[in-house]
Design a protein around this motif. Structure first.
Motif, PDB file in Angstrom:
ATOM      1  N   ALA A 131     -39.083  43.564 -65.628  1.00  0.00           N
ATOM      2  CA  ALA A 131     -38.613  44.946 -65.795  1.00  0.00           C
ATOM      3  C   ALA A 131     -38.477  45.284 -67.272  1.00  0.00           C
ATOM      4  O   ALA A 131     -38.872  46.372 -67.719  1.00  0.00           O
ATOM      5  N   ASP A 132     -37.928  44.362 -68.056  1.00  0.00           N
ATOM      6  CA  ASP A 132     -37.799  44.595 -69.501  1.00  0.00           C
ATOM      7  C   ASP A 132     -39.172  44.749 -70.143  1.00  0.00           C
ATOM      8  O   ASP A 132     -39.350  45.566 -71.055  1.00  0.00           O
ATOM      9  N   GLU A 133     -40.141  43.968 -69.679  1.00  0.00           N
ATOM     10  CA  GLU A 133     -41.495  44.070 -70.229  1.00  0.00           C
ATOM     11  C   GLU A 133     -42.138  45.402 -69.856  1.00  0.00           C
ATOM     12  O   GLU A 133     -42.753  46.067 -70.699  1.00  0.00           O
ATOM     13  N   ALA A 134     -41.991  45.806 -68.597  1.00  0.00           N
ATOM     14  CA  ALA A 134     -42.622  47.043 -68.130  1.00  0.00           C
ATOM     15  C   ALA A 134     -42.021  48.274 -68.796  1.00  0.00           C
ATOM     16  O   ALA A 134     -42.743  49.197 -69.191  1.00  0.00           O
ATOM     17  N   ARG A 186     -33.154  54.743 -62.654  1.00  0.00           N
ATOM     18  CA  ARG A 186     -33.039  55.657 -63.798  1.00  0.00           C
ATOM     19  C   ARG A 186     -34.214  55.485 -64.758  1.00  0.00           C
ATOM     20  O   ARG A 186     -34.806  56.470 -65.225  1.00  0.00           O
ATOM     21  N   SER A 187     -34.542  54.224 -65.040  1.00  0.00           N
ATOM     22  CA  SER A 187     -35.639  53.951 -65.969  1.00  0.00           C
ATOM     23  C   SER A 187     -36.967  54.422 -65.382  1.00  0.00           C
ATOM     24  O   SER A 187     -37.812  54.970 -66.097  1.00  0.00           O
ATOM     25  N   ARG A 188     -37.150  54.187 -64.099  1.00  0.00           N
ATOM     26  CA  ARG A 188     -38.395  54.594 -63.452  1.00  0.00           C
ATOM     27  C   ARG A 188     -38.551  56.114 -63.472  1.00  0.00           C
ATOM     28  O   ARG A 188     -39.634  56.645 -63.800  1.00  0.00           O
ATOM     29  N   ARG A 189     -37.504  56.817 -63.119  1.00  0.00           N
ATOM     30  CA  ARG A 189     -37.571  58.272 -63.088  1.00  0.00           C
ATOM     31  C   ARG A 189     -37.758  58.868 -64.485  1.00  0.00           C
ATOM     32  O   ARG A 189     -38.425  59.891 -64.646  1.00  0.00           O
ATOM     33  N   ALA A 190     -37.162  58.211 -65.481  1.00  0.00           N
ATOM     34  CA  ALA A 190     -37.336  58.701 -66.857  1.00  0.00           C
ATOM     35  C   ALA A 190     -38.796  58.630 -67.277  1.00  0.00           C
ATOM     36  O   ALA A 190     -39.269  59.463 -68.069  1.00  0.00           O
ATOM     37  N   ARG A 191     -39.522  57.643 -66.764  1.00  0.00           N
ATOM     38  CA  ARG A 191     -40.954  57.513 -67.061  1.00  0.00           C
ATOM     39  C   ARG A 191     -41.827  58.320 -66.085  1.00  0.00           C
ATOM     40  O   ARG A 191     -43.041  58.335 -66.231  1.00  0.00           O
ATOM     41  N   ARG A 192     -41.185  58.895 -65.077  1.00  0.00           N
ATOM     42  CA  ARG A 192     -41.903  59.637 -64.033  1.00  0.00           C
ATOM     43  C   ARG A 192     -42.866  58.738 -63.266  1.00  0.00           C
ATOM     44  O   ARG A 192     -43.965  59.135 -62.888  1.00  0.00           O
ATOM     45  N   TRP A 193     -42.431  57.502 -63.054  1.00  0.00           N
ATOM     46  CA  TRP A 193     -43.226  56.556 -62.292  1.00  0.00           C
ATOM     47  C   TRP A 193     -42.753  56.548 -60.843  1.00  0.00           C
ATOM     48  O   TRP A 193     -41.549  56.630 -60.566  1.00  0.00           O
ATOM     49  N   SER A 194     -43.676  56.415 -59.935  1.00  0.00           N
ATOM     50  CA  SER A 194     -43.300  56.204 -58.538  1.00  0.00           C
ATOM     51  C   SER A 194     -42.901  54.750 -58.353  1.00  0.00           C
ATOM     52  O   SER A 194     -43.108  53.907 -59.243  1.00  0.00           O
ATOM     53  N   GLN A 195     -42.348  54.436 -57.191  1.00  0.00           N
ATOM     54  CA  GLN A 195     -42.005  53.051 -56.913  1.00  0.00           C
ATOM     55  C   GLN A 195     -43.261  52.187 -56.819  1.00  0.00           C
ATOM     56  O   GLN A 195     -43.254  51.027 -57.234  1.00  0.00           O
ATOM     57  N   VAL A 196     -44.335  52.775 -56.316  1.00  0.00           N
ATOM     58  CA  VAL A 196     -45.599  52.035 -56.235  1.00  0.00           C
ATOM     59  C   VAL A 196     -46.124  51.734 -57.633  1.00  0.00           C
ATOM     60  O   VAL A 196     -46.550  50.600 -57.921  1.00  0.00           O
ATOM     61  N   GLU A 197     -46.083  52.720 -58.531  1.00  0.00           N
ATOM     62  CA  GLU A 197     -46.555  52.519 -59.900  1.00  0.00           C
ATOM     63  C   GLU A 197     -45.686  51.499 -60.626  1.00  0.00           C
ATOM     64  O   GLU A 197     -46.188  50.631 -61.346  1.00  0.00           O
ATOM     65  N   THR A 198     -44.369  51.597 -60.427  1.00  0.00           N
ATOM     66  CA  THR A 198     -43.452  50.634 -61.054  1.00  0.00           C
ATOM     67  C   THR A 198     -43.749  49.226 -60.558  1.00  0.00           C
ATOM     68  O   THR A 198     -43.793  48.271 -61.344  1.00  0.00           O
ATOM     69  N   GLY A 199     -43.966  49.104 -59.251  1.00  0.00           N
ATOM     70  CA  GLY A 199     -44.287  47.798 -58.695  1.00  0.00           C
ATOM     71  C   GLY A 199     -45.576  47.235 -59.268  1.00  0.00           C
ATOM     72  O   GLY A 199     -45.666  46.040 -59.573  1.00  0.00           O
ATOM     73  N   ARG A 200     -46.578  48.101 -59.431  1.00  0.00           N
ATOM     74  CA  ARG A 200     -47.862  47.648 -59.982  1.00  0.00           C
ATOM     75  C   ARG A 200     -47.671  47.115 -61.392  1.00  0.00           C
ATOM     76  O   ARG A 200     -48.221  46.070 -61.757  1.00  0.00           O
ATOM     77  N   ARG A 201     -46.875  47.820 -62.195  1.00  0.00           N
ATOM     78  CA  ARG A 201     -46.661  47.400 -63.582  1.00  0.00           C
ATOM     79  C   ARG A 201     -45.837  46.111 -63.674  1.00  0.00           C
ATOM     80  O   ARG A 201     -45.959  45.367 -64.648  1.00  0.00           O
ATOM     81  N   MET A 202     -44.991  45.858 -62.678  1.00  0.00           N
ATOM     82  CA  MET A 202     -44.148  44.671 -62.696  1.00  0.00           C
ATOM     83  C   MET A 202     -44.739  43.515 -61.894  1.00  0.00           C
ATOM     84  O   MET A 202     -44.238  42.390 -61.965  1.00  0.00           O
ATOM     85  N   GLY A 203     -45.798  43.801 -61.123  1.00  0.00           N
ATOM     86  CA  GLY A 203     -46.411  42.748 -60.322  1.00  0.00           C
ATOM     87  C   GLY A 203     -45.817  42.610 -58.940  1.00  0.00           C
ATOM     88  O   GLY A 203     -45.908  41.532 -58.322  1.00  0.00           O
ATOM     89  N   TYR A 204     -45.214  43.695 -58.413  1.00  0.00           N
ATOM     90  CA  TYR A 204     -44.613  43.665 -57.086  1.00  0.00           C
ATOM     91  C   TYR A 204     -45.115  44.868 -56.280  1.00  0.00           C
ATOM     92  O   TYR A 204     -45.846  45.708 -56.782  1.00  0.00           O
ATOM     93  N   THR A 205     -44.686  44.960 -55.028  1.00  0.00           N
ATOM     94  CA  THR A 205     -45.052  46.101 -54.199  1.00  0.00           C
ATOM     95  C   THR A 205     -44.046  47.230 -54.404  1.00  0.00           C
ATOM     96  O   THR A 205     -42.912  47.009 -54.866  1.00  0.00           O
ATOM     97  N   GLY A 206     -44.450  48.427 -54.018  1.00  0.00           N
ATOM     98  CA  GLY A 206     -43.527  49.551 -54.075  1.00  0.00           C
ATOM     99  C   GLY A 206     -42.336  49.354 -53.162  1.00  0.00           C
ATOM    100  O   GLY A 206     -41.210  49.752 -53.482  1.00  0.00           O
ATOM    101  N   ALA A 207     -42.576  48.712 -52.012  1.00  0.00           N
ATOM    102  CA  ALA A 207     -41.481  48.447 -51.077  1.00  0.00           C
ATOM    103  C   ALA A 207     -40.440  47.528 -51.703  1.00  0.00           C
ATOM    104  O   ALA A 207     -39.226  47.706 -51.520  1.00  0.00           O
TER     105      ALA A 207
END
Length: 282
Positions: A67-70, A26-47
Motif C-alpha cells: 500500500a505504501d508503494e502504490a 481515503r487514499s484510494r478515493r483521493a487518487r480516484r481509483w476504484s477498488q479493482v484498480e487499487t488491487g491491480r496496483r497492489m497485486g490483489y483483487t478488488g474484492a
C-alpha cells in the motif's frame, strides 16, 4: 445509493483494523481509483481491497508495504499495520518493542521458552496456536503475534544490529515446542545465530539450582543515551521497568548469571547435544 463494494465509512475509532481500512479507502478515493484498480496496483483483487476497507480481512505486513508503494506514502500504512498488530500483544509490550528497536545492546534471559528474537517462525507459531487452543487469543491474534515477531526480528539483520546477549535456562532446550521437527530446526537456528559476531548465547544449566536469581524472563535494553530500560512479563501482562534502583539490581543479578552459566563453547555443545537427541525422533 451505495453498493456493496462502496460501503459507508466505518467508525474509525472502533479498532486499529478499521482505521487501516479507513485510511486505505481515503487514499484510494483521493487518487480516484476504484477498488479493482487499487488491487491491480497492489497485486490483489478488488474484492480483497473491499474486505480490507470493511475490516473483514486483517492487514498483513506485506499488504502495508504494498500500500505504501502504490500510494507513495512512505511508511504510513506500515505504521498503521504496526498499531494494528499491537492490539494482540500483552499490555506493556508495545512500549518495550519501541525501545528494543532503538537499543544498542539487549541482554535477555529465557525461561521455559526461547526468547522471541531467537525463535523460528514455526516455533513462534506453535506457541501462538497453543494459546488459541487454550482460548487465550483468537486465530487472527495468533497470526498478528507471529507477524509482529517477524518484523521485530529484522533488527538483527540491520547493517549495524544491536549486540544481543541471551542466556537460556536449560529447560528452553529440553521443552519440545511444536514437536521434534520444529524443535530440531529451532536448536539449529540457535547454533547459526551464535556464529554472528553480534550475538552471544549461553545456557544456564539445571544444576545452577537456586543460584538462578530470576523467576521470570527479563530483558535489559541499553539505549543510545546510555540509559537502561528493563522488561519482564507475567502470565497476563508485561511491565516496562525504568527505576534506576531496580535496574541496578537486575544488572547485578544478570552479571552474576553470566558467571554461573556455561561458557559459550560449552553452551553450544549443550545445544548440539539437545538437537541430536531430538533428531532420532524426526
Amino acid at each position: 445509493m451505495r453498493t456493496i463494494m462502496e460501503p459507508a465509512d466505518p467508525d474509525e475509532q472502533s479498532s486499529p483494523r478499521v482505521r487501516f481500512g479507513q485510511e486505505l479507502r481515503r487514499s484510494r478515493r483521493a487518487r480516484r481509483w476504484s477498488q479493482v484498480e487499487t488491487g491491480r496496483r497492489m497485486g490483489y483483487t478488488g474484492a480483497f481491497i473491499s474486505y480490507l476497507e470493511r475490516a473483514k480481512r486483517a492487514p498483513t505486513r506485506e499488504v502495508a508495504v504494498k500500500a505504501d508503494e502504490a500510494f507513495e506514502t512512505g511508511q504510513k500504512f506500515y505504521e498503521l499495520w504496526r498499531r494494528f498488530t499491537r492490539a494482540a500483544l500483552l499490555e506493556g509490550f508495545s512500549e518495550f518493542a519501541d525501545a528494543e528497536a532503538r537499543c544498542r545492546r539487549e541482554r535477555v534471559l529465557g525461561l521455559i521458552v526461547i526468547p522471541g528474537l531467537l525463535q523460528t517462525p514455526d516455533y513462534a507459531r506453535a506457541l501462538a496456536m497453543a494459546a488459541v487452543r487454550r482460548g487465550a487469543i483468537s486465530l487472527t491474534e495468533a497470526d498478528e503475534r507471529v507477524e509482529f515477531l517477524t518484523a521485530r526480528q529484522t533488527v538483527l539483520d540491520q547493517k549495524a544490529p544491536p549486540l544481543l546477549h541471551a542466556v537460556l535456562e536449560e529447560g528452553c532446550l529440553m521443552r519440545t515446542i511444536g514437536g521434534p521437527k520444529v524443535m530440531v530446526k529451532q536448536l539449529a537456528h540457535l547454533e547459526e545465530l551464535a556464529q554472528r559476531p553480534t550475538i552471544t548465547i549461553q545456557v544456564a544449566p539445571f544444576n545452577m539450582g537456586e543460584n538462578l536469581a530470576f523467576t521470570v524472563p527479563v530483558v535489559l535494553l541499553d539505549q543510545a543515551d546510555h540509559s537502561v530500560i528493563g522488561y519482564a512479563e507475567s502470565q497476563a501482562k508485561g511491565h516496562v521497568e525504568r527505576s534506576r534502583t531496580t535496574l541496578t539490581t537486575w544488572e547485578r543479578q544478570y552479571d552474576q548469571l553470566l558467571v554461573e552459566a556455561l561458557p559459550t563453547a560449552a553452551s553450544m555443545a549443550r545445544i548440539r547435544e539437545a538437537r541430536k537427541e531430538l533428531q532420532q525422533w524426526t
